[in-house]
Motif scaffolding. Structure first.
Motif, PDB file in Angstrom:
ATOM      1  N   ASP A  17       0.735  -1.296   0.159  1.00  0.00           N
ATOM      2  CA  ASP A  17      -0.009  -0.046   0.124  1.00  0.00           C
ATOM      3  C   ASP A  17       0.763   1.310   0.021  1.00  0.00           C
ATOM      4  O   ASP A  17       0.449   2.314  -0.484  1.00  0.00           O
ATOM      5  N   ASP A  18       1.993   1.311   0.586  1.00  0.00           N
ATOM      6  CA  ASP A  18       2.932   2.658   0.466  1.00  0.00           C
ATOM      7  C   ASP A  18       3.794   2.665  -0.505  1.00  0.00           C
ATOM      8  O   ASP A  18       4.662   3.688  -0.584  1.00  0.00           O
ATOM      9  N   LEU A  19       3.696   1.665  -1.611  1.00  0.00           N
ATOM     10  CA  LEU A  19       4.447   2.025  -3.049  1.00  0.00           C
ATOM     11  C   LEU A  19       3.545   2.527  -3.962  1.00  0.00           C
ATOM     12  O   LEU A  19       2.313   2.154  -4.064  1.00  0.00           O
ATOM     13  N   ALA A  20       4.193   3.260  -4.821  1.00  0.00           N
ATOM     14  CA  ALA A  20       3.681   3.850  -5.958  1.00  0.00           C
ATOM     15  C   ALA A  20       4.451   3.592  -7.181  1.00  0.00           C
ATOM     16  O   ALA A  20       5.667   3.857  -6.777  1.00  0.00           O
ATOM     17  N   VAL A  21       4.047   3.926  -8.386  1.00  0.00           N
ATOM     18  CA  VAL A  21       4.833   3.990  -9.653  1.00  0.00           C
ATOM     19  C   VAL A  21       4.789   5.328 -10.051  1.00  0.00           C
ATOM     20  O   VAL A  21       3.665   5.750 -10.208  1.00  0.00           O
ATOM     21  N   VAL A  22       5.943   6.004 -10.142  1.00  0.00           N
ATOM     22  CA  VAL A  22       5.998   7.262 -10.701  1.00  0.00           C
ATOM     23  C   VAL A  22       6.861   7.301 -12.043  1.00  0.00           C
ATOM     24  O   VAL A  22       7.610   6.391 -12.358  1.00  0.00           O
ATOM     25  N   GLU A  23       6.955   8.174 -12.857  1.00  0.00           N
ATOM     26  CA  GLU A  23       7.477   8.428 -14.016  1.00  0.00           C
ATOM     27  C   GLU A  23       8.438   9.502 -13.882  1.00  0.00           C
ATOM     28  O   GLU A  23       7.725  10.748 -13.491  1.00  0.00           O
ATOM     29  N   VAL A  24       9.755   9.469 -13.792  1.00  0.00           N
ATOM     30  CA  VAL A  24      10.580  10.654 -13.706  1.00  0.00           C
ATOM     31  C   VAL A  24      11.294  10.676 -14.999  1.00  0.00           C
ATOM     32  O   VAL A  24      12.067   9.916 -15.458  1.00  0.00           O
ATOM     33  N   SER A  25      10.877  11.730 -15.845  1.00  0.00           N
ATOM     34  CA  SER A  25      11.870  12.048 -16.981  1.00  0.00           C
ATOM     35  C   SER A  25      11.864  10.718 -17.872  1.00  0.00           C
ATOM     36  O   SER A  25      12.718  10.551 -18.493  1.00  0.00           O
ATOM     37  N   GLY A  26      10.796  10.239 -17.987  1.00  0.00           N
ATOM     38  CA  GLY A  26      10.506   9.187 -18.970  1.00  0.00           C
ATOM     39  C   GLY A  26      10.699   7.847 -18.267  1.00  0.00           C
ATOM     40  O   GLY A  26      10.577   6.743 -19.236  1.00  0.00           O
ATOM     41  N   VAL A  27      11.201   7.701 -17.115  1.00  0.00           N
ATOM     42  CA  VAL A  27      11.662   6.276 -16.657  1.00  0.00           C
ATOM     43  C   VAL A  27      10.568   6.173 -15.290  1.00  0.00           C
ATOM     44  O   VAL A  27      10.428   6.981 -14.494  1.00  0.00           O
ATOM     45  N   ARG A  28      10.092   4.862 -15.391  1.00  0.00           N
ATOM     46  CA  ARG A  28       9.203   4.392 -14.341  1.00  0.00           C
ATOM     47  C   ARG A  28       9.970   3.731 -13.054  1.00  0.00           C
ATOM     48  O   ARG A  28      10.873   3.016 -13.263  1.00  0.00           O
ATOM     49  N   ARG A  29       9.694   4.134 -12.071  1.00  0.00           N
ATOM     50  CA  ARG A  29      10.122   3.632 -10.652  1.00  0.00           C
ATOM     51  C   ARG A  29       8.989   3.533  -9.679  1.00  0.00           C
ATOM     52  O   ARG A  29       7.966   4.207  -9.499  1.00  0.00           O
ATOM     53  N   ARG A  30       9.162   2.495  -8.582  1.00  0.00           N
ATOM     54  CA  ARG A  30       8.428   2.335  -7.663  1.00  0.00           C
ATOM     55  C   ARG A  30       9.071   3.232  -6.521  1.00  0.00           C
ATOM     56  O   ARG A  30      10.228   3.093  -6.434  1.00  0.00           O
ATOM     57  N   ILE A  31       8.288   4.083  -5.987  1.00  0.00           N
ATOM     58  CA  ILE A  31       8.620   4.782  -4.887  1.00  0.00           C
ATOM     59  C   ILE A  31       7.783   4.699  -3.501  1.00  0.00           C
ATOM     60  O   ILE A  31       6.694   4.067  -3.624  1.00  0.00           O
ATOM     61  N   ASN A  32       8.291   5.048  -2.361  1.00  0.00           N
ATOM     62  CA  ASN A  32       7.680   4.783  -1.234  1.00  0.00           C
ATOM     63  C   ASN A  32       6.676   6.143  -1.044  1.00  0.00           C
ATOM     64  O   ASN A  32       7.462   7.277  -1.032  1.00  0.00           O
ATOM     65  N   VAL A  33       5.503   6.037  -0.756  1.00  0.00           N
ATOM     66  CA  VAL A  33       4.841   7.319  -0.651  1.00  0.00           C
ATOM     67  C   VAL A  33       4.161   7.421   0.886  1.00  0.00           C
ATOM     68  O   VAL A  33       3.119   8.147   1.140  1.00  0.00           O
ATOM     69  N   GLY A  34       4.707   6.536   1.672  1.00  0.00           N
ATOM     70  CA  GLY A  34       4.112   6.279   3.034  1.00  0.00           C
ATOM     71  C   GLY A  34       4.254   7.716   3.789  1.00  0.00           C
ATOM     72  O   GLY A  34       3.483   7.941   4.769  1.00  0.00           O
TER      73      GLY A  34
END
Length: 90
Positions: A17-34
């Motif tokens: 639940d604390d993870l999300a996918v973001v796009e940074v300058s065209g690259v997708r990464r999992r990040i923690n949104v907790g």
């Protein structure tokens, strides 16, 4: 140098639940949104990402201003993007 980089929220990650996918300058990464628990986050929102954590929700205008500044760094920013691309999750 430690930088916070704007990332556009794509959606939640399935693993936690604390993870999300973001796009940074065209690259997708999992990040923690907790750290943003309690804030409404939806696809299309922008967050400031530092070492895999969303530190704050930011406006699209602020995100674009930071991206413009980062692009002005030239090769140093390109090197960071190359490193980021090697960990692309898409």
């Amino acid at each position: 140098m430690c930088l916070g980089v704007p990332g556009e929220l794509i959606g939640p990650a399935e693993e936690h639940d604390d993870l999300a996918v973001v796009e940074v300058s065209g690259v997708r990464r999992r990040i923690n949104v907790g750290l943003l628990a309690g804030q409404e986050l939806k696809p299309g929102d922008w967050v400031l990402v530092h070492v895999g954590f969303a530190l704050s929700k930011i406006s699209e205008e602020e995100a674009q201003a930071v991206l413009d500044w980062l692009e002005g760094l030239g090769q140093a920013y390109e090197d960071e993007l190359d490193a980021l691309r090697t960990s692309d999750i898409s």
